[in-house]
Scaffold this motif. Structure first.
Motif, PDB file in Angstrom:
ATOM      1  N   LEU A 134     -35.030 -74.258  81.520  1.00  0.00           N
ATOM      2  CA  LEU A 134     -35.052 -74.000  80.079  1.00  0.00           C
ATOM      3  C   LEU A 134     -36.395 -73.397  79.675  1.00  0.00           C
ATOM      4  N   GLY A 135     -37.474 -73.959  80.220  1.00  0.00           N
ATOM      5  CA  GLY A 135     -38.796 -73.419  79.914  1.00  0.00           C
ATOM      6  C   GLY A 135     -38.961 -71.987  80.386  1.00  0.00           C
TER       7      GLY A 135
ATOM      8  N   LEU B  29     -39.311 -66.244  79.068  1.00  0.00           N
ATOM      9  CA  LEU B  29     -38.868 -64.863  79.228  1.00  0.00           C
ATOM     10  C   LEU B  29     -38.396 -64.281  77.897  1.00  0.00           C
ATOM     11  N   GLY B  30     -37.682 -65.093  77.097  1.00  0.00           N
ATOM     12  CA  GLY B  30     -37.248 -64.615  75.790  1.00  0.00           C
ATOM     13  C   GLY B  30     -38.415 -64.320  74.873  1.00  0.00           C
ATOM     14  N   GLY B  31     -39.405 -65.204  74.865  1.00  0.00           N
ATOM     15  CA  GLY B  31     -40.589 -64.959  74.049  1.00  0.00           C
ATOM     16  C   GLY B  31     -41.353 -63.736  74.501  1.00  0.00           C
ATOM     17  N   LEU B  32     -41.435 -63.545  75.816  1.00  0.00           N
ATOM     18  CA  LEU B  32     -42.109 -62.360  76.359  1.00  0.00           C
ATOM     19  C   LEU B  32     -41.395 -61.087  75.916  1.00  0.00           C
TER      20      LEU B  32
ATOM     21  N   VAL C  46     -47.611 -72.487  88.393  1.00  0.00           N
ATOM     22  CA  VAL C  46     -48.672 -71.479  88.348  1.00  0.00           C
ATOM     23  C   VAL C  46     -48.137 -70.147  87.819  1.00  0.00           C
ATOM     24  N   THR C  47     -47.009 -69.690  88.357  1.00  0.00           N
ATOM     25  CA  THR C  47     -46.495 -68.391  87.940  1.00  0.00           C
ATOM     26  C   THR C  47     -46.015 -68.412  86.496  1.00  0.00           C
ATOM     27  N   SER C  48     -45.583 -69.576  85.998  1.00  0.00           N
ATOM     28  CA  SER C  48     -45.153 -69.635  84.600  1.00  0.00           C
ATOM     29  C   SER C  48     -46.297 -69.336  83.650  1.00  0.00           C
ATOM     30  N   LEU C  49     -47.544 -69.561  84.084  1.00  0.00           N
ATOM     31  CA  LEU C  49     -48.695 -69.226  83.243  1.00  0.00           C
ATOM     32  C   LEU C  49     -48.773 -67.731  82.973  1.00  0.00           C
ATOM     33  N   LEU C  50     -48.234 -66.918  83.897  1.00  0.00           N
ATOM     34  CA  LEU C  50     -48.288 -65.471  83.710  1.00  0.00           C
ATOM     35  C   LEU C  50     -47.411 -65.012  82.553  1.00  0.00           C
ATOM     36  N   TYR C  51     -46.481 -65.869  82.095  1.00  0.00           N
ATOM     37  CA  TYR C  51     -45.722 -65.561  80.880  1.00  0.00           C
ATOM     38  C   TYR C  51     -46.648 -65.386  79.677  1.00  0.00           C
ATOM     39  N   LEU C  52     -47.774 -66.099  79.685  1.00  0.00           N
ATOM     40  CA  LEU C  52     -48.672 -66.079  78.536  1.00  0.00           C
ATOM     41  C   LEU C  52     -49.548 -64.834  78.498  1.00  0.00           C
TER      42      LEU C  52
ATOM     43  N   GLY D 187     -42.164 -72.523  76.235  1.00  0.00           N
ATOM     44  CA  GLY D 187     -41.534 -72.448  77.549  1.00  0.00           C
ATOM     45  C   GLY D 187     -42.467 -72.846  78.666  1.00  0.00           C
ATOM     46  N   VAL D 188     -43.710 -72.355  78.631  1.00  0.00           N
ATOM     47  CA  VAL D 188     -44.687 -72.720  79.656  1.00  0.00           C
ATOM     48  C   VAL D 188     -44.985 -74.220  79.596  1.00  0.00           C
ATOM     49  N   ALA D 189     -45.083 -74.773  78.392  1.00  0.00           N
ATOM     50  CA  ALA D 189     -45.340 -76.208  78.252  1.00  0.00           C
ATOM     51  C   ALA D 189     -44.229 -77.035  78.892  1.00  0.00           C
ATOM     52  N   LEU D 190     -42.976 -76.603  78.732  1.00  0.00           N
ATOM     53  CA  LEU D 190     -41.856 -77.322  79.341  1.00  0.00           C
ATOM     54  C   LEU D 190     -41.938 -77.297  80.864  1.00  0.00           C
TER      55      LEU D 190
END
Length: 281
Positions: free
Chosen positions: A119-120, A125-128, A235-241, A272-275
């Motif tokens: 979900l996160g 991805l949607g926010g990006l 780690v890779t989810s941080l790249l969403y930001l 999303g990253v927080a989740l």
């Protein structure tokens, strides 16, 4: 440390905007790699840091070729070839999803991506997409620059997974020096084929200094440490930001539009990253 990494890494597109009009991409990156290796070597000598065991040189070289030469070379070349920065950011932003899919397929049950993390990832991805949507029409997408961007995405994804699995914990300065040296060796033959010269404009010098001191010595070192200390999905989810932060920086520095829709996208990405990170704990 993760938030410092995001802020530093987000300046990459700002640096590209400064440097690209005055230099070909691979030549600029080769100068960056060479100066970075020199800085790391000097730092190691002053701190009396030992090189990693010889058995680790090959894994470090492979990860360096993927995460520096492959990723940076692909992104910068795609932008130079006419693809909009927003389009490149969206394509490279698929990395957390690819990483999660790979881990879910290959990892044991207790290490697979959880429903909350999925979900996160989806929210991120949607926010990006909301942040970079207005920029998708900037720059013509061709088979050549699309291949470069997809190549960069695959390189950073495979490089992250490879480093997490095969590279043992080592001093970040020595490991980064070896990774960058390998990236330089791979990139240099292609840089020599570039016909455009480097024009030493003040913007180019500023971009080069920031690339070496902040992005490489700071950002790349933090990424190495984060991969060693955290799960790959986290780690890779941080790249969403990174793209939302880049959009905010472009608004502050260059007056580029930063609309309410983009602000909503930035908030969704952060949630999303927080989740993903929360579930990992």
């Amino acid at each position: 440390m993760p938030w410092v990494f995001v802020l530093i890494w987000s300046t990459g597109f700002v640096v590209a905007r400064l440097a690209m009009p005055h230099a070909p991409p691979l030549s600029f990156l080769c100068v960056r790699y060479a100066l970075s290796v020199l800085c790391f070597a000097l730092w190691m000598k002053l701190a009396r840091v030992a090189w990693p065991p010889r058995a680790q040189w090959r894994p470090l070289a492979i990860s360096g070729m993927l995460m520096h030469a492959g990723y940076l070379g692909g992104v910068w070349s795609a932008v130079k070839a006419g693809m909009g920065a927003g389009t490149v950011a969206l394509l490279v932003g698929l990395q957390p999803v690819l990483t999660a899919i790979w881990i879910s397929i290959t990892a044991s049950a207790e290490h697979r991506v959880t429903p909350r993390q999925w979900l996160g990832l989806a929210l991120g991805l949607g926010g990006l997409a909301l942040v970079v949507w207005r920029k998708l029409g900037v720059g013509e997408v061709t088979p050549a620059n699309l291949a470069l961007a997809v190549g960069a995405l695959l390189a950073i994804t495979v490089g992250t997974l490879y480093q997490k699995r095969h590279v043992r914990v080592a001093d970040v300065r020595a490991a980064s020096a070896l990774q960058l040296a390998a990236a330089l060796l791979v990139s240099l033959p292609f840089a020599l084929l570039e016909a455009e010269p480097m024009r030493w404009h003040p913007d180019l010098i500023t971009a080069l200094a920031w690339s070496v001191l902040a992005l490489t010595l700071g950002g790349s070192s933090l990424l190495y440490l984060l991969i060693q200390r955290g799960a790959a999905t986290q780690v890779t989810s941080l790249l969403y930001l990174v793209p939302p932060c880049t959009a905010a920086m472009a608004w502050a520095l260059f007056g580029e539009a930063f609309t309410p829709l983009m602000m909503v996208g930035m908030a969704l990405t952060a949630i999303g990253v927080a989740l993903v990170l929360r579930d990992g704990r």
